[in-house]
Write a protein that holds these residues in place. Sequence first.
Motif, PDB file in Angstrom:
ATOM      1  N   HIS A 161     -10.250  56.432  -5.392  1.00 32.69           N
ATOM      2  CA  HIS A 161      -9.292  55.134  -4.632  1.00 32.69           C
ATOM      3  C   HIS A 161      -8.611  56.389  -4.470  1.00 32.69           C
ATOM      4  O   HIS A 161      -7.802  56.547  -3.380  1.00 32.69           O
ATOM      5  CB  HIS A 161      -8.293  54.549  -5.337  1.00 32.69           C
ATOM      6  N   THR A 192     -12.039  50.077  -0.642  1.00 32.47           N
ATOM      7  CA  THR A 192     -10.988  49.743  -1.281  1.00 32.47           C
ATOM      8  C   THR A 192     -10.242  50.510  -1.915  1.00 32.47           C
ATOM      9  O   THR A 192      -9.141  49.844  -2.394  1.00 32.47           O
ATOM     10  CB  THR A 192     -12.260  48.989  -3.156  1.00 32.47           C
ATOM     11  N   HIS A 211     -17.905  51.759  -0.964  1.00 33.05           N
ATOM     12  CA  HIS A 211     -17.327  50.776  -1.400  1.00 33.05           C
ATOM     13  C   HIS A 211     -16.023  51.169  -1.848  1.00 33.05           C
ATOM     14  O   HIS A 211     -15.251  50.568  -2.178  1.00 33.05           O
ATOM     15  CB  HIS A 211     -17.953  49.889  -2.312  1.00 33.05           C
ATOM     16  N   VAL A 212     -16.329  52.353  -2.968  1.00 31.24           N
ATOM     17  CA  VAL A 212     -14.878  52.005  -3.963  1.00 31.24           C
ATOM     18  C   VAL A 212     -14.108  52.844  -2.939  1.00 31.24           C
ATOM     19  O   VAL A 212     -13.053  52.629  -3.033  1.00 31.24           O
ATOM     20  CB  VAL A 212     -15.683  53.413  -4.871  1.00 31.24           C
ATOM     21  N   PHE A 244     -17.706  43.560  -4.313  1.00 34.41           N
ATOM     22  CA  PHE A 244     -18.511  45.083  -3.727  1.00 34.41           C
ATOM     23  C   PHE A 244     -18.573  46.430  -4.881  1.00 34.41           C
ATOM     24  O   PHE A 244     -18.964  46.936  -4.279  1.00 34.41           O
ATOM     25  CB  PHE A 244     -18.437  46.123  -2.421  1.00 34.41           C
ATOM     26  N   THR A 245     -18.206  46.146  -5.845  1.00 38.58           N
ATOM     27  CA  THR A 245     -17.632  47.356  -6.510  1.00 38.58           C
ATOM     28  C   THR A 245     -17.538  47.091  -8.297  1.00 38.58           C
ATOM     29  O   THR A 245     -16.655  48.134  -8.910  1.00 38.58           O
ATOM     30  CB  THR A 245     -16.367  48.386  -6.375  1.00 38.58           C
ATOM     31  N   GLN A 246     -18.830  45.824  -8.815  1.00 36.61           N
ATOM     32  CA  GLN A 246     -18.471  45.625 -10.048  1.00 36.61           C
ATOM     33  C   GLN A 246     -19.202  46.938 -10.943  1.00 36.61           C
ATOM     34  O   GLN A 246     -18.960  46.799 -12.354  1.00 36.61           O
ATOM     35  CB  GLN A 246     -19.710  44.540 -10.175  1.00 36.61           C
ATOM     36  N   LEU A 288     -22.392  52.377  -3.056  1.00 35.63           N
ATOM     37  CA  LEU A 288     -21.078  52.408  -3.969  1.00 35.63           C
ATOM     38  C   LEU A 288     -20.090  52.923  -4.100  1.00 35.63           C
ATOM     39  O   LEU A 288     -18.358  52.345  -3.723  1.00 35.63           O
ATOM     40  CB  LEU A 288     -21.807  52.353  -5.781  1.00 35.63           C
ATOM     41  N   ALA A 306     -19.169  49.908 -10.778  1.00 35.00           N
ATOM     42  CA  ALA A 306     -17.818  51.395 -10.413  1.00 35.00           C
ATOM     43  C   ALA A 306     -17.481  51.772 -12.015  1.00 35.00           C
ATOM     44  O   ALA A 306     -16.985  50.747 -12.456  1.00 35.00           O
ATOM     45  CB  ALA A 306     -17.662  51.171  -9.373  1.00 35.00           C
ATOM     46  N   GLN A 353     -12.919  44.137  -3.690  1.00 36.38           N
ATOM     47  CA  GLN A 353     -13.070  45.245  -5.028  1.00 36.38           C
ATOM     48  C   GLN A 353     -13.870  44.206  -6.029  1.00 36.38           C
ATOM     49  O   GLN A 353     -14.915  45.113  -6.573  1.00 36.38           O
ATOM     50  CB  GLN A 353     -12.045  45.731  -5.880  1.00 36.38           C
ATOM     51  N   SER A 386     -13.741  55.304 -10.254  1.00 40.18           N
ATOM     52  CA  SER A 386     -13.415  54.932  -9.210  1.00 40.18           C
ATOM     53  C   SER A 386     -12.136  54.642  -8.913  1.00 40.18           C
ATOM     54  O   SER A 386     -10.994  55.082  -7.463  1.00 40.18           O
ATOM     55  CB  SER A 386     -13.848  53.144  -9.486  1.00 40.18           C
ATOM     56  N   PRO A 406     -18.840  56.967  -8.827  1.00 38.15           N
ATOM     57  CA  PRO A 406     -19.957  56.574  -8.170  1.00 38.15           C
ATOM     58  C   PRO A 406     -21.265  56.997  -6.446  1.00 38.15           C
ATOM     59  O   PRO A 406     -20.508  57.875  -6.220  1.00 38.15           O
ATOM     60  CB  PRO A 406     -19.240  55.336  -7.410  1.00 38.15           C
TER      61      PRO A 406
END
Length: 308
Positions: free
Chosen positions: A207, A96, A92-93, A194-196, A89, A198, A191, A203, A85
Amino acid sequence: MAERDDLKLAEAEAAAPAAPAPRTGAPAWVSASIPAVFVVLWSSAFIAAVIGTDAAPPLLLTFCRFAVAGILLAGVVVVTKAPWPKGRLLLHVIVTGLLMQAVQFGAFYTAIGAGLPGGLVALIQGFNPVLIALMAGFVAGETISRQQWLGFAVGGVGVAIAVGGALDSSVSGIVLSFVGLLGLSVGTVYQKRFTQGADVRSSTAVHFLASAPVMLVMTLALEDPEVTDWAGFGGSLAWIVLINSVGTFLLLNFMLKKQAASRVGTLFFLTPAVTAVLAWLVIDQTLGLSAIIGLVLGGAGVLLAARK
């Protein structure tokens, strides 16, 4: 004459019944047993956490889990050439990952380290679908049915009974368990929002890699990061990383490809009870009557709330 014989031979071959196609894939009994194996392995994470937090401080265990799993998954990303990502993005990952990994497992492991039974922690974690449904109802305006409200009420009573029976053991552990639940639920909603786009592999690696430094700072600041039992620590860490972080992840994705997501989701309702049984068998950790009643009511409530 030869052409006529060849024609008759071709007609005979065409009229003969076709040979059955060779079977591919795993046998039926293997596929049928996967959900049960998944539930047992997922529930075993709480038992491994109990063993690990007996051998080392909980935040140190959490840091080691994130660091090792992050490096392994990063290697998988490099080998499979999965896209990382980037830009917004990536931010956001990271958010999450901090919610779903650092907040959830940092709180859960600390609660277990404080003496809260693994079955009770699993029961509180099992309310994740309920909390997500409530968030969807109040934040996104989705309709909550009467059956769902009934499930929330029954499950809430079950959690209250189970928690009430554990107040004398660890109030801080109970509070931390709900903090972990909040991190998991908010992280799941974030998730989804905002992270569809990834990639799942990269991702998930982000994390872990983003959460590891946070846990390192916290264990250095709040704990004495010393391992007292290297055999117990190494065994629990290997189990958590290889079985719970990688093995159950692969099984979950396999089931999601074969079955509806809602059907797979119902498996998580079994984890508190299975965790309690495993805790009794493996580490001789028993639950009181109030906790058992709470497990039954909590599972019934979550099942009611999640059914369509």
